[in-house]
Motif scaffolding. Structure first.
Motif, PDB file in Angstrom:
ATOM      1  N   ASP A  17      -7.307  60.269  10.848  1.00  0.00           N
ATOM      2  CA  ASP A  17      -6.555  61.591  10.375  1.00  0.00           C
ATOM      3  C   ASP A  17      -5.085  61.255  10.616  1.00  0.00           C
ATOM      4  OD1 ASP A  17      -7.109  64.120   9.809  1.00  0.00           O
ATOM      5  OD2 ASP A  17      -6.195  64.904  11.788  1.00  0.00           O
ATOM      6  N   PHE A  18      -4.688  60.134  10.687  1.00  0.00           N
ATOM      7  CA  PHE A  18      -3.124  59.896  10.905  1.00  0.00           C
ATOM      8  C   PHE A  18      -2.463  59.088   9.795  1.00  0.00           C
ATOM      9  CE2 PHE A  18      -5.124  60.389  15.101  1.00  0.00           C
ATOM     10  CZ  PHE A  18      -4.447  61.374  15.593  1.00  0.00           C
ATOM     11  N   GLY A  19      -3.370  58.942   8.674  1.00  0.00           N
ATOM     12  CA  GLY A  19      -2.752  58.243   7.451  1.00  0.00           C
ATOM     13  C   GLY A  19      -2.578  56.826   7.705  1.00  0.00           C
ATOM     14  N   TYR A  20      -3.053  56.017   8.618  1.00  0.00           N
ATOM     15  CA  TYR A  20      -2.665  54.811   8.821  1.00  0.00           C
ATOM     16  C   TYR A  20      -3.691  53.962   7.968  1.00  0.00           C
ATOM     17  CZ  TYR A  20      -1.850  50.338  11.475  1.00  0.00           C
ATOM     18  OH  TYR A  20      -1.308  48.922  11.619  1.00  0.00           O
ATOM     19  N   GLU A  21      -3.192  52.893   7.312  1.00  0.00           N
ATOM     20  CA  GLU A  21      -4.097  52.188   6.606  1.00  0.00           C
ATOM     21  C   GLU A  21      -5.013  51.170   7.137  1.00  0.00           C
ATOM     22  OE1 GLU A  21      -4.774  51.292   2.679  1.00  0.00           O
ATOM     23  OE2 GLU A  21      -4.248  53.467   2.762  1.00  0.00           O
ATOM     24  N   LYS A  22      -4.445  50.819   8.181  1.00  0.00           N
ATOM     25  CA  LYS A  22      -5.269  49.776   8.976  1.00  0.00           C
ATOM     26  C   LYS A  22      -6.095  50.254  10.164  1.00  0.00           C
ATOM     27  CE  LYS A  22      -2.672  45.598   8.018  1.00  0.00           C
ATOM     28  NZ  LYS A  22      -2.020  44.193   8.670  1.00  0.00           N
ATOM     29  N   ALA A  23      -6.709  51.610   9.994  1.00  0.00           N
ATOM     30  CA  ALA A  23      -7.593  52.106  10.652  1.00  0.00           C
ATOM     31  C   ALA A  23      -8.712  52.246  10.425  1.00  0.00           C
ATOM     32  CB  ALA A  23      -7.056  53.476  11.209  1.00  0.00           C
ATOM     33  N   ILE A  24      -9.826  51.936  11.308  1.00  0.00           N
ATOM     34  CA  ILE A  24     -11.209  51.868  11.003  1.00  0.00           C
ATOM     35  C   ILE A  24     -11.919  52.701  11.921  1.00  0.00           C
ATOM     36  CG2 ILE A  24     -13.418  50.301  11.045  1.00  0.00           C
ATOM     37  CD1 ILE A  24     -11.501  47.987  10.654  1.00  0.00           C
ATOM     38  N   SER A  25     -12.817  53.623  11.397  1.00  0.00           N
ATOM     39  CA  SER A  25     -13.698  54.414  12.175  1.00  0.00           C
ATOM     40  C   SER A  25     -15.263  53.971  12.076  1.00  0.00           C
ATOM     41  CB  SER A  25     -13.557  55.848  11.940  1.00  0.00           C
ATOM     42  OG  SER A  25     -14.686  56.620  12.506  1.00  0.00           O
ATOM     43  N   THR A  26     -16.051  53.919  13.257  1.00  0.00           N
ATOM     44  CA  THR A  26     -17.405  53.744  12.836  1.00  0.00           C
ATOM     45  C   THR A  26     -18.233  54.658  13.619  1.00  0.00           C
ATOM     46  OG1 THR A  26     -17.164  52.315  15.218  1.00  0.00           O
ATOM     47  CG2 THR A  26     -17.316  51.071  12.845  1.00  0.00           C
ATOM     48  N   GLY A  27     -19.363  55.178  13.017  1.00  0.00           N
ATOM     49  CA  GLY A  27     -20.013  56.114  13.503  1.00  0.00           C
ATOM     50  C   GLY A  27     -21.720  56.127  13.218  1.00  0.00           C
ATOM     51  N   SER A  28     -22.503  56.774  13.553  1.00  0.00           N
ATOM     52  CA  SER A  28     -23.955  56.656  13.261  1.00  0.00           C
ATOM     53  C   SER A  28     -24.549  57.978  13.302  1.00  0.00           C
ATOM     54  CB  SER A  28     -24.692  55.637  14.162  1.00  0.00           C
ATOM     55  OG  SER A  28     -25.010  56.329  15.466  1.00  0.00           O
ATOM     56  N   MET A  29     -25.930  57.713  12.941  1.00  0.00           N
ATOM     57  CA  MET A  29     -26.835  59.025  13.289  1.00  0.00           C
ATOM     58  C   MET A  29     -27.598  59.149  14.588  1.00  0.00           C
ATOM     59  SD  MET A  29     -26.373  60.559  10.125  1.00  0.00           S
ATOM     60  CE  MET A  29     -27.565  61.579  10.411  1.00  0.00           C
ATOM     61  N   SER A  30     -27.293  58.223  15.121  1.00  0.00           N
ATOM     62  CA  SER A  30     -28.019  57.944  16.536  1.00  0.00           C
ATOM     63  C   SER A  30     -27.785  59.108  17.647  1.00  0.00           C
ATOM     64  CB  SER A  30     -27.884  56.639  16.922  1.00  0.00           C
ATOM     65  OG  SER A  30     -28.571  55.768  16.160  1.00  0.00           O
ATOM     66  N   LYS A  31     -26.413  59.184  18.101  1.00  0.00           N
ATOM     67  CA  LYS A  31     -25.899  60.032  19.051  1.00  0.00           C
ATOM     68  C   LYS A  31     -25.938  61.312  19.023  1.00  0.00           C
ATOM     69  CE  LYS A  31     -25.746  55.809  21.030  1.00  0.00           C
ATOM     70  NZ  LYS A  31     -26.704  55.209  21.722  1.00  0.00           N
ATOM     71  N   ALA A  32     -24.769  61.911  18.178  1.00  0.00           N
ATOM     72  CA  ALA A  32     -24.571  63.323  18.109  1.00  0.00           C
ATOM     73  C   ALA A  32     -25.538  63.861  16.903  1.00  0.00           C
ATOM     74  CB  ALA A  32     -23.204  63.367  17.277  1.00  0.00           C
ATOM     75  N   PHE A  33     -26.253  63.148  15.980  1.00  0.00           N
ATOM     76  CA  PHE A  33     -27.145  63.481  15.149  1.00  0.00           C
ATOM     77  C   PHE A  33     -28.642  63.381  15.286  1.00  0.00           C
ATOM     78  CE2 PHE A  33     -23.118  62.722  13.068  1.00  0.00           C
ATOM     79  CZ  PHE A  33     -22.642  64.051  12.769  1.00  0.00           C
ATOM     80  N   SER A  34     -28.861  62.858  16.507  1.00  0.00           N
ATOM     81  CA  SER A  34     -30.273  62.788  16.982  1.00  0.00           C
ATOM     82  C   SER A  34     -31.578  61.995  16.100  1.00  0.00           C
ATOM     83  CB  SER A  34     -30.933  64.607  17.295  1.00  0.00           C
ATOM     84  OG  SER A  34     -29.998  65.205  18.011  1.00  0.00           O
TER      85      SER A  34
END
Length: 401
Positions: free
Chosen positions: A217-234
């Motif tokens: 959300d901060f506009g930094y090019e060298k930022a990486i987010s990882t996520g999955s369907m396992s935790k919040a999405f059951s």
């Protein structure tokens, strides 16, 4: 790669999970079925087209899936992501591995939020990097010290790794803290990787509190987010995660490495995830999980309150895990013995903090509780745990000094 340390929490789960009567170590929101998704979505068609031939499918993930994932990062304060900013992986565990394997190696220095999921510091160590643990503590509500981050940076620091919401404590890093982390990283040209696998399960922030934004959300090019369907999405059973970044260079680099570990995720998994994250389904699924988390956390809070003096915690703000410290006469109990005995005598599975999350002598007496299983699992598990506290707790050994 050098020899990697045993993955303590996953080994613990592997050894004990299937035999437990009351699994309070599980970190996923209570799982849902395809029938449940059908109900949540309100759509007449099934998530899976049984007439479709099962080829490799879209190598990086279908356009529909990657578009739906990109919507999870929509914000009023940043430019939207596109499907090109998403790379689908075989769970967040592979996404994390790819993010690290692609960007660090021998001679690099890495800073990692701690305590956290062991993969986030053991994999960089196995790749030959020097890892500095950026430690938090309960007496400061598990918040991070930004001045310490500045002191940890070295000329060869390549990566800062954070976990938000955090496993095992349930703490969240607010917008202001995240902005300062990004500012520091930008100043030193360092990649920031945020494991956001528990996002957006923000269930206990308080009235009027803003949900913390993604690191993207901060506009930094060298930022990486990882996520999955396992935790919040059951949907742990479909084994589907992702890497998201505004940097095409990062996505392309990870995609190149990914060819060695995964051609594509299964088309069936892709289809199920696409349906779960569709506009007609995702809000209903998250609403269900947030309500379940709030209800179950309320009961866990009553348990901790009832055993004041023996149990203490930081009340989780998000995610599915709590880090509870058990003591007797002010001295931490042996958390490994506690977890072994409560499983043997009452069938309750918990994860010992010192073994599963601690380096050296860290987190003695702490136990991770996964509090978002099906409602009855939590109720029955806490009742069994109460019986153990009344009948066996006083006989537990204390932690070695």
């Amino acid at each position: 790669m050098v020899k990697i340390n045993e993955f303590a929490v996953e080994r613990w789960m592997d050894d004990y999970e299937t035999g437990a009567k009351h699994n309070l170590a599980e970190t996923c929101c209570a799982s849902v079925s395809l029938d449940d998704l059908h109900t949540f979505s309100g759509q007449e068609t099934d998530a899976i087209d049984s007439s479709r031939k099962q080829t490799y499918g879209a190598i990086r993930g279908s356009e529909a899936l990657r578009s739906n994932i990109s919507k999870l990062y929509s914000s009023n304060t940043s430019a939207p992501l596109s499907s090109k900013d998403i790379l689908v992986a075989n769970g967040a565990i592979q996404a994390n591995f790819l993010a690290h394997y692609t960007h660090i190696g021998p001679g690099d220095h890495v800073i990692c939020h701690y305590p956290t999921y062991q993969q986030l510091y053991s994999v960089p160590q196995s790749l030959g990097a020097e890892v500095a643990l950026w430690k938090s503590s309960e007496d400061k509500d598990w918040q991070l010290d930004l001045s310490e981050l500045k002191s940890l940076i070295q000329p060869n620091t390549k990566l800062i790794i954070i976990n938000n919401p955090q496993n095992p404590t349930g703490v969240v890093l607010c917008r202001e803290v995240l902005q300062k982390i990004v500012d520091i990283a930008r100043q030193h040209d360092i990649i920031v990787h945020c494991d956001e696998v528990y996002r957006p399960l923000f269930h206990s922030l308080g009235n009027g509190s803003e949900s913390p934004p993604s690191i993207l959300d901060f506009g930094y090019e060298k930022a990486i987010s990882t996520g999955s369907m396992s935790k919040a999405f059951s949907l742990a059973g479909i084994r589907l995660g992702w890497i998201a970044s505004r940097s095409s260079e990062i996505i392309e680099s990870c995609a190149s490495v990914r060819h060695y570990t995964l051609i594509s995720v299964g088309q069936l998994n892709d289809s199920i995830a696409t349906r779960a994250l569709s506009d007609s389904c995702v809000d209903n699924l998250l609403d269900r999980n947030i309500r379940l988390a709030q209800q179950n956390l309320h009961d866990l809070g009553i348990f901790v309150r009832d055993y004041e003096g023996k149990a203490t915690w930081f009340h989780p703000r998000a995610g599915t895990t709590a880090f509870v410290k058990f003591m007797r006469n002010g001295t931490p109990i042996d958390d490994v013995a506690f977890c072994q005995q409560v499983l043997e005598k009452k069938g309750v599975l918990l994860a010992p903090g010192s073994r599963c999350f601690g380096e050296g002598n860290d987190f003695k007496g702490y136990v991770r509780v996964g509090y978002v299983p099906d409602r009855q699992v939590l109720v029955d598990g806490l009742q069994a745990l109460r019986l153990f506290m009344e009948e066996d707790f006083e006989n537990l050994p204390l932690a070695a000094v």
